[in-house]
Design a protein around this motif. Structure first.
Motif, short mmCIF file in Angstrom:
data_model
loop_
_atom_site.label_atom_id
_atom_site.label_comp_id
_atom_site.label_asym_id
_atom_site.label_seq_id
_atom_site.Cartn_x
_atom_site.Cartn_y
_atom_site.Cartn_z
N TRP A 116 -2.16 -5.37 1.94
CA TRP A 116 -3.27 -4.42 1.84
C TRP A 116 -4.42 -4.77 2.78
CZ3 TRP A 116 -3.80 -0.08 -1.43
CH2 TRP A 116 -2.76 0.11 -2.35
N TYR A 168 -4.37 7.03 5.14
CA TYR A 168 -3.02 7.23 4.62
C TYR A 168 -3.00 8.33 3.56
CZ TYR A 168 1.65 6.01 2.89
OH TYR A 168 2.98 6.05 2.54
N VAL A 169 -3.94 8.26 2.63
CA VAL A 169 -3.98 9.28 1.57
C VAL A 169 -4.45 10.62 2.13
CG1 VAL A 169 -5.04 9.92 -0.63
CG2 VAL A 169 -4.35 7.55 -0.22
N VAL A 174 -12.93 4.96 -1.35
CA VAL A 174 -12.28 3.78 -1.92
C VAL A 174 -13.33 2.72 -2.19
CG1 VAL A 174 -10.45 2.07 -1.63
CG2 VAL A 174 -10.24 4.31 -0.53
N PRO A 233 0.79 -1.24 0.00
CA PRO A 233 0.00 0.00 0.00
C PRO A 233 0.81 1.28 0.00
CG PRO A 233 -0.17 -1.14 2.12
CD PRO A 233 0.51 -2.08 1.17
N GLU A 234 1.88 1.34 0.80
CA GLU A 234 2.62 2.61 0.89
C GLU A 234 3.23 3.03 -0.44
OE1 GLU A 234 3.00 0.17 3.10
OE2 GLU A 234 2.83 0.98 5.15
N LEU A 255 -9.66 -0.29 -6.08
CA LEU A 255 -8.68 -1.33 -5.78
C LEU A 255 -9.12 -2.67 -6.38
CD1 LEU A 255 -7.97 -0.65 -1.98
CD2 LEU A 255 -6.62 0.09 -3.95
N LEU A 303 0.30 3.90 -2.98
CA LEU A 303 -0.46 5.11 -2.63
C LEU A 303 0.42 6.35 -2.66
CD1 LEU A 303 -2.71 3.68 0.23
CD2 LEU A 303 -3.34 4.13 -2.15
N VAL A 348 -6.58 2.92 3.85
CA VAL A 348 -6.28 3.69 2.64
C VAL A 348 -6.74 5.15 2.77
CG1 VAL A 348 -6.66 3.89 0.15
CG2 VAL A 348 -6.31 1.64 1.19
N ARG A 402 -11.32 0.07 3.37
CA ARG A 402 -10.24 -0.90 3.61
C ARG A 402 -10.46 -2.16 2.78
NH1 ARG A 402 -7.72 -0.14 9.11
NH2 ARG A 402 -8.49 1.86 9.90
#
Length: 392
Positions: A166, A174-175, A185, A114-115, A146, A118, A171, A156
């Protein structure tokens, strides 16, 4: 601040009316809503201050000074939309009608985690903003699709089979920490269904969008809303058993799944075994475009296999439109022909009497358009638009 809240309250209802693109005067808005003229004036002033609407000229005079009309300004905010696939990513900047202003595509493996993925979305999203002469304050929100099951209420991923790292990752958090706007998402096929519905079938009450690519999935739009099911797993047709898949191992751990015989990866593997080298869905498409008989035959059979599953869905759901999209749909009509062949053979005549089975109109942009529309409809809904106006 208190006065601003009072002024802005309920402005979202007027915005919903003006989003149809037709300019209206204050009097017309008062007539449509039944609100007092003074209340309408307060709410129009709040919307003007936010920049979401603007003057649109003057209406015809009825004897005095011509009244001013107001209309929605779709360019007042922009949306960053990302469609993340198993091995690729598409990013777009759109206005508030879902019109793509700038777009880019990259090969990006979702299995990187994910990191890194994203971070790419955020960094390239900022670059698209810069390229369009826009800044983060102009951003309405971020939409992300996703390639796996998503719990829509939290954004998620839930036990995604091809997305190591993931599972249950935050998500939106984080974003949102990097781009301080609403982040929505959903599953990639759901956003593609929304995009196709928005672009080509806005009046269709019941639509199914089938993505046939590295994996196979289906997005369902019913009465204008995405149907996600209890845990967000609705439409996961790739793991339904099909007769031609007997004994074929699927990545989900079962055997005989549709995805094990009709996905881009499965077709590439089968063609390679026949002496026609192919590494994935795009190679299969390229072979078919070059007239490869084995590739064309494989695509037609894949269409039949997809049709086996859809025939039952047609009887159960009774859609008005089935749209076939994804990488393999780019090969032309061979996949679509196989789908139509089986559906018309196996489904009830009443269910297929007015059924349209078509290729995607939005094409490879369906996902980013759908992600953008998801954000737009959320942020500009009356309840959320009021917050947006107040903050502005």
């Amino acid at each position: 601040m208190t006065e601003l809240r009072v002024t802005a309250a309920g402005a979202g209802t007027l915005l919903r009316i003006l989003r149809d693109g037709r300019p209206r005067t204050r009097s017309e808005l008062a007539s449509v809503t039944g609100l007092a003229r003074s209340t309408v004036t307060q709410r129009v002033d709040a919307l003007l201050a936010s920049g979401l609407i603007g003057p649109a000229g003057e209406a015809a005079s009825t004897g005095g000074r011509p009244p001013t009309t107001f209309s929605f300004r779709p360019d007042a905010r922009v949306v960053v939309a990302a469609d993340l696939g198993a091995t690729h990513a598409r990013l777009a900047l759109t206005d508030m009608t879902g019109t793509v202003l700038a777009e880019e595509r990259a090969d990006l493996d979702i299995a990187l985690g994910p990191e890194p993925v994203l971070d790419w979305v955020v960094d390239r999203g900022r670059a698209l903003l810069d390229g369009a002469g826009r800044e983060v304050p102009d951003l309405l929100g971020v939409g992300i699709g996703l390639p796996g099951p998503v719990e829509y209420s939290t954004g998620r991923a839930v036990n995604p089979p091809i997305m190591p790292g993931w599972d249950n990752f935050d998500v939106p958090g984080y974003v949102g920490a990097r781009l301080p706007v609403p982040v929505l998402v959903d599953n990639d096929v759901n956003i593609m269904a929304v995009g196709e519905h928005h672009v080509a079938w806005p009046t269709a009450s019941h639509l199914m969008f089938v993505k046939v690519a590295t994996g196979i999935g289906c997005g369902i739009v019913s009465e204008g809303r995405v149907y996600r099911g209890a845990q967000g797993a609705a439409g996961d047709m790739g793991h339904i058993h099909v007769p031609s898949g007997a004994g074929r191992q699927c990545r989900c751990g079962n055997t005989g799944c549709l995805e094990a015989v009709a996905s881009g990866a499965a077709l590439a593997e089968a063609l390679t075994a026949e002496g026609v080298p192919a590494r994935g869905a795009r190679d299969v498409v390229e072979l078919s475009r070059n007239g490869s008989v084995p590739a064309l035959r494989a695509l037609r059979q894949a269409g039949r296999d997809v049709g086996e599953v859809l025939a039952a869905s047609v009887n159960m759901f009774n859609p008005s439109v089935i749209v076939i999209g994804g990488a393999l749909a780019l090969a032309g009509d061979h996949l679509l022909a196989g789908v139509r062949e089986i559906i018309y053979q196996r489904s009830l005549p009443l269910a297929t009497e007015h059924l349209s089975i078509v290729s995607s109109t939005a094409g490879e942009s369906a996902g980013v358009i759908g992600a953008a529309v998801t954000v737009i409809e959320h942020c500009l809904s009356p309840e959320h638009a009021d917050t947006l106006v107040t903050r502005a």
